[in-house]
Design a protein around this motif. Sequence first.
Motif, mmCIF file in Angstrom:
data_model
loop_
_atom_site.group_PDB
_atom_site.id
_atom_site.type_symbol
_atom_site.label_atom_id
_atom_site.label_comp_id
_atom_site.label_asym_id
_atom_site.label_seq_id
_atom_site.Cartn_x
_atom_site.Cartn_y
_atom_site.Cartn_z
ATOM 1 N N GLU A 39 12.815 4.936 -50.398
ATOM 2 C CA GLU A 39 13.846 3.997 -49.942
ATOM 3 C C GLU A 39 13.845 3.895 -48.425
ATOM 4 N N ALA A 40 13.712 5.045 -47.744
ATOM 5 C CA ALA A 40 13.674 5.028 -46.282
ATOM 6 C C ALA A 40 12.405 4.368 -45.764
ATOM 7 N N VAL A 41 11.277 4.653 -46.403
ATOM 8 C CA VAL A 41 10.001 4.076 -45.969
ATOM 9 C C VAL A 41 10.051 2.547 -46.022
ATOM 10 N N ALA A 42 10.807 2.000 -46.960
ATOM 11 C CA ALA A 42 10.905 0.548 -47.117
ATOM 12 C C ALA A 42 12.098 -0.051 -46.378
ATOM 13 N N ASP A 43 12.787 0.755 -45.580
ATOM 14 C CA ASP A 43 13.989 0.308 -44.874
ATOM 15 C C ASP A 43 13.614 -0.177 -43.472
ATOM 16 N N GLU A 44 13.917 -1.435 -43.184
ATOM 17 C CA GLU A 44 13.594 -2.025 -41.882
ATOM 18 C C GLU A 44 14.143 -1.206 -40.721
ATOM 19 N N PHE A 45 15.259 -0.537 -40.928
ATOM 20 C CA PHE A 45 15.917 0.208 -39.854
ATOM 21 C C PHE A 45 14.954 1.113 -39.095
ATOM 22 N N SER B 220 4.321 -1.675 -43.575
ATOM 23 C CA SER B 220 4.136 -2.993 -44.174
ATOM 24 C C SER B 220 4.960 -3.201 -45.433
ATOM 25 N N GLU B 221 5.599 -2.141 -45.930
ATOM 26 C CA GLU B 221 6.460 -2.291 -47.106
ATOM 27 C C GLU B 221 7.875 -2.709 -46.737
ATOM 28 N N VAL C 283 10.677 -5.140 -44.595
ATOM 29 C CA VAL C 283 10.925 -6.351 -43.814
ATOM 30 C C VAL C 283 11.023 -5.947 -42.347
ATOM 31 N N ASN C 284 10.474 -6.755 -41.461
ATOM 32 C CA ASN C 284 10.551 -6.445 -40.036
ATOM 33 C C ASN C 284 10.889 -7.727 -39.290
ATOM 34 N N HIS C 285 12.069 -7.722 -38.641
ATOM 35 C CA HIS C 285 12.556 -8.925 -37.976
ATOM 36 C C HIS C 285 12.504 -10.126 -38.913
ATOM 37 N N GLY C 286 12.864 -9.871 -40.174
ATOM 38 C CA GLY C 286 12.947 -10.928 -41.173
ATOM 39 C C GLY C 286 11.620 -11.341 -41.779
ATOM 40 N N VAL C 287 10.543 -10.599 -41.476
ATOM 41 C CA VAL C 287 9.196 -11.009 -41.888
ATOM 42 C C VAL C 287 8.519 -9.892 -42.671
ATOM 43 N N ARG C 288 7.766 -10.276 -43.689
ATOM 44 C CA ARG C 288 6.823 -9.388 -44.373
ATOM 45 C C ARG C 288 5.417 -9.947 -44.188
ATOM 46 N N PRO C 289 4.384 -9.125 -44.399
ATOM 47 C CA PRO C 289 3.040 -9.703 -44.480
ATOM 48 C C PRO C 289 2.994 -10.775 -45.567
ATOM 49 N N LEU D 130 1.162 -4.852 -50.796
ATOM 50 C CA LEU D 130 1.413 -4.071 -51.997
ATOM 51 C C LEU D 130 2.089 -2.765 -51.605
ATOM 52 N N PRO D 131 3.021 -2.263 -52.432
ATOM 53 C CA PRO D 131 3.568 -0.928 -52.166
ATOM 54 C C PRO D 131 2.470 0.110 -52.290
#
Length: 417
Positions: free
Chosen positions: A119-125, A152-153, A155-161, A165-166
């Motif tokens: 969950e943390a790995v996928a958290d933009e924060f 890459s998993e 969202v970053n500044h509202g953007v994903r690749p 893939l996870p």
Amino acid sequence: MLKRGLSVLAALACLSVAACSHVPAAPPVAEAAPQGPRLILISIDGFRADYLKEGITPNLQALADGGASAAMRPSFPSLTFPNHYTLVTGLRPDHHGVVNNTMRDPQKPGVTFKLSNKEAVADEFWWDDARPLWVTAQAQGVKVATLFWPGSEAVNHGVRPAYWLPYDEAMPDEARVKQVLDWIDLPAADRPGAITLYYSQVDHQGHDFGPGSPQVDAARREVDTSIGQLVNGLKARGLYGKTNIIIVADHGMAKHRPETFVRLADILPEDSYDLVTGGQVAGLYAKPGHEAEVDQALITNKPAHMQCWHKAKIPARFQYGHHRRVPEITCLADVGGYIIGPSTDNWMPKPEGGSHGYDPSAPEMQALFIANGPAIRPGVKLAPFDNVDVYSLETKLLGIKGEQNDGKLGPLKPALY
């Protein structure tokens, strides 16, 4: 009448056949040159720079001989997540915020970021102190596909690749290469201009058995075979030599020296400190009322086989210690050493294994760098450089304007046409 009809037919035939000398043949329609990605960025986790010299990775060697290669210094700490993010941002961990594989943040109390916390790995924060390559590229019209890359998993500044893939450690190498080639085979409007690819097995075997082991040699051969399959796939599509490829490692690997392992339980009462992370580089806080005790044990007494500093006193050459996520005290083990946490933690590093995370200037921490492609001169041996510089090469090859960063293109310019 018959004679006249035959004459007309002959004239019509002459108009339709290029063999009639007075009728010029239509020029052949030129086939469009095959268009692949502008850049494929490959990480081989834990591939030490000097591994390339040992003659067991012929496909990597061919790419190095036909392009540029170097030993590359990781950023401090020489750990996986911090350095992978440095490679796609050009920022030191102290600036992009991924300061360790395990970390806490006062702005998110009660949460520990670590590899096992999906969950943390996928958290933009945890990632949004920087804009990684895919965010910047896609803002400038270059689609990016990631398989796989730390960060890459989320969202970053509202953007994903555009494609991602996870992380799936069990995904076979052949499937990874097939996925990359499937992205390359997409219609032109959908095709990514940059693709990342990641291999983990060299690092895993290095941790379990140490550099120089048969298991690490086998892992290197396995990855090299996979790289060869990718190269063959590019050749089959007419794209080899027309696609720029960068191959990097995040860090090297040092063999464990168990006689240098440090047990914090032998130095400090376990109720005197709060350990965020142990290992090759440890981070901790003194508990209230124990500050003097912790300072005396770790900093004044200078325990053998590790160095400890308050974050404001970390040596300037590490360029580390200003970010809010860096714990109050950082301890660095000697190369090959390990800082073991409280006695309640039953995990122990394998004595026969290996580690990274140490001083980036240590020869064992030097990482692989290879670049090959139409923009790269063949046979170039670059002087060692810092991994923050790779980002400038990535943006140059993609033809985009990069974000402000800590690196520079200068050390890599001799490799460019």
